[in-house]
Design a protein around this motif. Structure first.
Motif, PDB file in Angstrom:
ATOM      1  N   TYR A  35       0.850  -1.180   0.000  1.00 45.89           N
ATOM      2  CA  TYR A  35       0.000   0.000   0.000  1.00 45.89           C
ATOM      3  C   TYR A  35       0.889   1.235   0.000  1.00 45.89           C
ATOM      4  N   GLN A  37       0.489   5.344   1.306  1.00 46.05           N
ATOM      5  CA  GLN A  37      -0.374   6.222   2.105  1.00 46.05           C
ATOM      6  C   GLN A  37       0.045   7.658   1.888  1.00 46.05           C
ATOM      7  N   GLY A  40      -4.692  12.713   2.952  1.00 39.90           N
ATOM      8  CA  GLY A  40      -5.994  12.924   2.325  1.00 39.90           C
ATOM      9  C   GLY A  40      -6.436  11.818   1.390  1.00 39.90           C
ATOM     10  N   MET A  41      -5.560  10.840   1.157  1.00 39.54           N
ATOM     11  CA  MET A  41      -5.908   9.766   0.214  1.00 39.54           C
ATOM     12  C   MET A  41      -6.069   8.430   0.901  1.00 39.54           C
ATOM     13  N   GLY A  42      -5.629   8.319   2.097  1.00 35.20           N
ATOM     14  CA  GLY A  42      -5.724   7.043   2.792  1.00 35.20           C
ATOM     15  C   GLY A  42      -4.743   6.025   2.228  1.00 35.20           C
ATOM     16  N   LEU A  43      -4.960   4.798   2.591  1.00 35.04           N
ATOM     17  CA  LEU A  43      -4.118   3.692   2.111  1.00 35.04           C
ATOM     18  C   LEU A  43      -4.669   3.188   0.783  1.00 35.04           C
ATOM     19  N   GLY A  58      -3.324  -3.766  -7.908  1.00 39.15           N
ATOM     20  CA  GLY A  58      -4.312  -3.138  -7.057  1.00 39.15           C
ATOM     21  C   GLY A  58      -4.856  -1.888  -7.716  1.00 39.15           C
ATOM     22  N   PHE A  90       3.589   0.841   2.856  1.00 37.20           N
ATOM     23  CA  PHE A  90       3.386  -0.212   3.840  1.00 37.20           C
ATOM     24  C   PHE A  90       3.206  -1.543   3.144  1.00 37.20           C
ATOM     25  N   ARG A 109       9.459   5.375   4.313  1.00 36.63           N
ATOM     26  CA  ARG A 109       9.156   6.751   3.897  1.00 36.63           C
ATOM     27  C   ARG A 109      10.073   7.096   2.723  1.00 36.63           C
TER      28      ARG A 109
END
Lengths: 113, 111
Positions: A35, A37, A40-43, A58, A90, A109
């Motif tokens: 994923y 992250q 404002g967009m989430g995972l 995905g 992640f 990161r």
């Protein structure tokens, strides 16, 4: 049990460089996912795998490649880094069919300049 | 429209208060739902599952309303340690079991 491990923790790349984010799990989980992250967009799901030798795309797969040669490892490759790929990445794993037990790694990161 | 939507907050709540937030989902085929908690600069961790009959775990209660397509999380007697971002998750179980995350609701408990 180490759970889900990710390396590196931090990375800075220049535009156009390539690199591989590593992910490993020692729980013999069939299912692994990557994923990203963003604020404002989430995972958002990049790629996932339901077992060794099987991968699928995905929601946001462009610019990333994956492979799953073993149950334990699921590396994510950035082919030619772009600033839009600056994010926190992640990796996660779980047993197929056991939706409650999804474990995440500590994250990588990534900054692309 | 996002598949799973949450009010981003922030919710600033005094210690000891009760706080509730909702999450709406657009895919009516979604069958499984969860709440995750994410501390600042950490990975998400499962908080609780959401069952059709509701689910309670200590001070936390999760509810599912299929007719209106939302799930809720209620936190009673809030503690400082409850400060985090809460992510809701929906899964449409048709083969690939992909988890769809909401953007998260940020909660800060004020002493």
């Amino acid at each position: 049990n180490a759970g889900v491990t990710q390396t590196p923790k931090f990375q800075v790349l220049k535009t156009g460089q390539s690199m591989t984010l590593q992910c490993a799990q020692d729980m013999n989980h069939e299912y692994m996912s990557w994923y990203r992250q963003d604020p404002g967009m989430g995972l958002r799901l990049i790629h996932y795998s339901v077992g060794a030798g099987i991968t699928d795309q995905g929601e946001v797969p462009n610019g990333y490649n994956v492979s799953r040669s073993t149950t334990e490892d699921f590396p994510l490759r950035l082919l030619s880094a772009a600033p839009s790929q600056t994010s926190v990445y992640f990796c996660a794993s779980r047993r197929a069919g056991v939706l409650e037990e999804q474990y995440f790694g500590p994250g990588t990161r990534l900054t692309v300049t | 429209r996002k598949e799973v939507e949450q009010d981003p907050g922030p919710f600033n709540v005094p210690e000891g208060a009760t706080v509730a937030f909702n999450c709406t989902y657009s895919n009516s085929a979604s069958q499984s739902f969860f709440w995750y908690r994410q501390d600042c600069r950490k990975e998400p961790k499962l908080l609780m599952s959401v069952y059709s009959s509701g689910n309670e775990d200590g001070r936390f209660t999760a509810q599912l309303n299929r007719a209106s397509q939302y799930i809720s999380l209620l936190i009673r007697d809030s503690k400082l340690s409850d400060s985090a971002t809460y992510l809701c998750v929906a899964i449409a179980n048709f083969g690939n079991e992909k988890l769809t995350f909401g953007t998260g609701t940020r909660l800060t408990i004020i002493p």
